[in-house]
Design an enzyme around this catalytic site. Structure first.
Site, PDB file in Angstrom:
ATOM      1  N   THR A 146       0.880  -1.168   0.000  1.00 59.50           N
ATOM      2  CA  THR A 146       0.000   0.000   0.000  1.00 59.50           C
ATOM      3  C   THR A 146       0.916   1.216   0.000  1.00 59.50           C
ATOM      4  OG1 THR A 146      -1.746  -1.155   1.187  1.00 59.50           O
ATOM      5  CG2 THR A 146      -1.806   1.249   1.234  1.00 59.50           C
ATOM      6  N   LYS A 170      -7.057   1.566  -3.018  1.00 63.05           N
ATOM      7  CA  LYS A 170      -6.680   1.114  -1.677  1.00 63.05           C
ATOM      8  C   LYS A 170      -6.837   2.235  -0.657  1.00 63.05           C
ATOM      9  CE  LYS A 170      -5.277  -1.574   1.581  1.00 63.05           C
ATOM     10  NZ  LYS A 170      -3.987  -2.255   1.676  1.00 63.05           N
ATOM     11  N   LYS A 228       0.708   5.162   8.242  1.00 68.08           N
ATOM     12  CA  LYS A 228       1.342   5.552   6.983  1.00 68.08           C
ATOM     13  C   LYS A 228       0.305   5.686   5.876  1.00 68.08           C
ATOM     14  CE  LYS A 228       2.505   2.250   4.566  1.00 68.08           C
ATOM     15  NZ  LYS A 228       1.933   1.344   3.540  1.00 68.08           N
TER      16      LYS A 228
END
Length: 288
Positions: free
Chosen positions: A98, A173, A241
Site C-alpha cells: 500500500t 486502496k 502511513k
C-alpha cells in the site's frame, strides 16, 4: 503461465502467506528480504534465496514486491542493487505494497522506458485473507497485462478487480483504508459501550455482526479485541502511513476528510504510546 518464474521481495506477515500459496501451486519462487532468517521457513518449503532484489528479479518473469513504506518500495526498485538495475525486456513488476499513487506512476513510467510492464496491486484482507488465499486485490496498469497475470493473482486472491491506469490500484486502496479507519473507531466504541452497559460483548457481536452494522473489522477483529489479542494482522504503524498518504492525496484534490483526520490523530497517539507494532484493533486501548 505455468512455467513462469516468479520473484517475491518482502516476506512479512502477508508476504510469507502469499509466497506459500505460490509454492503450493508449484511455481518456482525466488525470494529476497533484508533479513534472511525471516525467509527460513519459505526456503525450507522450496523457495530459492537471492542476496539482493536485483538478483531475485534477474531470472524471473514476474516480480512481486511487498514492503512497509513507500521509501522501501522506491529503494527496492531504484537503488543500485534494485530491480531496475538488472531488468530485462518483457518482465512484469507487481507492487502489492500500500503505497502512494504517485510512486506507482513513477514505477510504471520507468518500467515502460525499459520495455517492461508494471501493475500496482495493493491488497486488503489482512493476515487472515493472506492465509486463506482470499485477498481483495485492486489493480492499476495496462489492462492487457492485468489479464495476463490474473491467473497468478487468483492463487491467493478472491476479488481481483481492474481499476484503471497506473496508480488506480493505489487510489482504490486509499478508499479502502478510509472506510476502515472510521469503521475501526465505530467497532471499538461499540465494544466499549457494551462493556460499560454491563452486556456480554460476545453476545452483542452475535446480534450486530450480521445486521446493518456488519463489517469485516467487526467480524474478524472485534473477537480478537475481546480476547485481548492485539497482535498484528496489519500493523498500526503501517495503517498510520496509509492514512497519511490518503490525507495527502485528498489535500491535493482539495478534499476535506474530517473522519479520517480524527482516525489519524487517534492512531498517531497509539504509536506514541508504543503500539506501532500491534494490530489495528489496538485502537481499543484508547477506550480502556
Amino acid at each position: 503461465m505455468e512455467k513462469t518464474k516468479l520473484a517475491f521481495i518482502g516476506t512479512g506477515v502477508m508476504g510469507s502467506s502469499i509466497i506459500s500459496h505460490l509454492l503450493n501451486a508449484n511455481y518456482e519462487v525466488t525470494v529476497y528480504t533484508r533479513t534472511k532468517e525471516k525467509a527460513k521457513q519459505l526456503i525450507e518449503k522450496g523457495a530459492l534465496w537471492a542476496e539482493t532484489a536485483r538478483e531475485a528479479a534477474g531470472s524471473s518473469d514476474v516480480i512481486f514486491t511487498m514492503a512497509g513504506y513507500p521509501a522501501d518500495v522506491e529503494s527496492i526498485y531504484f537503488d543500485e542493487l534494485g530491480i531496475f538495475s538488472g531488468s530485462r525486456e518483457g518482465q512484469i513488476v507487481i507492487d502489492m505494497t500500500t503505497s502512494s499513487p504517485a510512486l506507482a506512476i513513477k514505477i510504471a513510467k520507468e518500467a515502460s522506458a525499459r520495455k517492461m510492464n508494471s501493475i500496482d496491486a495493493p491488497v486488503s484482507g489482512g493476515d487472515v485473507g493472506a492465509k486463506n488465499g482470499t485477498l481483495s486485490i485492486m489493480c492499476g496498469g495496462e489492462k492487457e497485462i492485468f489479464e495476463k497475470v490474473s491467473p497468478i493473482l487468483a492463487i491467493f486472491g478472491k476479488d481481483i478487480v481492474y481499476q484503471g491506469v497506473a496508480g488506480a490500484g493505489q487510489h482504490t486502496k486509499m478508499c479502502n483504508q478510509i472506510a476502515i479507519a472510521t469503521n475501526m473507531i465505530g467497532v471499538c466504541e461499540a465494544l466499549a459501550y457494551a462493556v460499560k452497559a454491563g452486556l456480554e460483548p460476545e453476545t452483542v457481536l452475535k446480534s450486530i455482526s450480521s445486521g446493518a452494522a456488519g463489517s469485516w473489522s467487526l467480524s474478524n477483529l472485534a473477537p480478537r479485541i475481546l480476547k485481548e489479542d492485539f497482535e498484528p494482522g496489519f500493523y498500526v504503524k503501517h495503517f498510520l502511513k496509509d492514512m497519511n498518504i490518503a490525507l495527502e492525496e485528498a489535500s491535493n484534490m482539495d478534499l476535506k476528510l474530517p473522519g479520517l483526520e480524527l482516525a489519524r490523530e487517534m492512531y498517531a497517539q497509539l504509536v506514541e504510546k508504543g503500539y506501532g507494532d500491534k494490530g489495528t484493533q489496538a485502537l481499543y486501548k484508547s477506550y480502556q
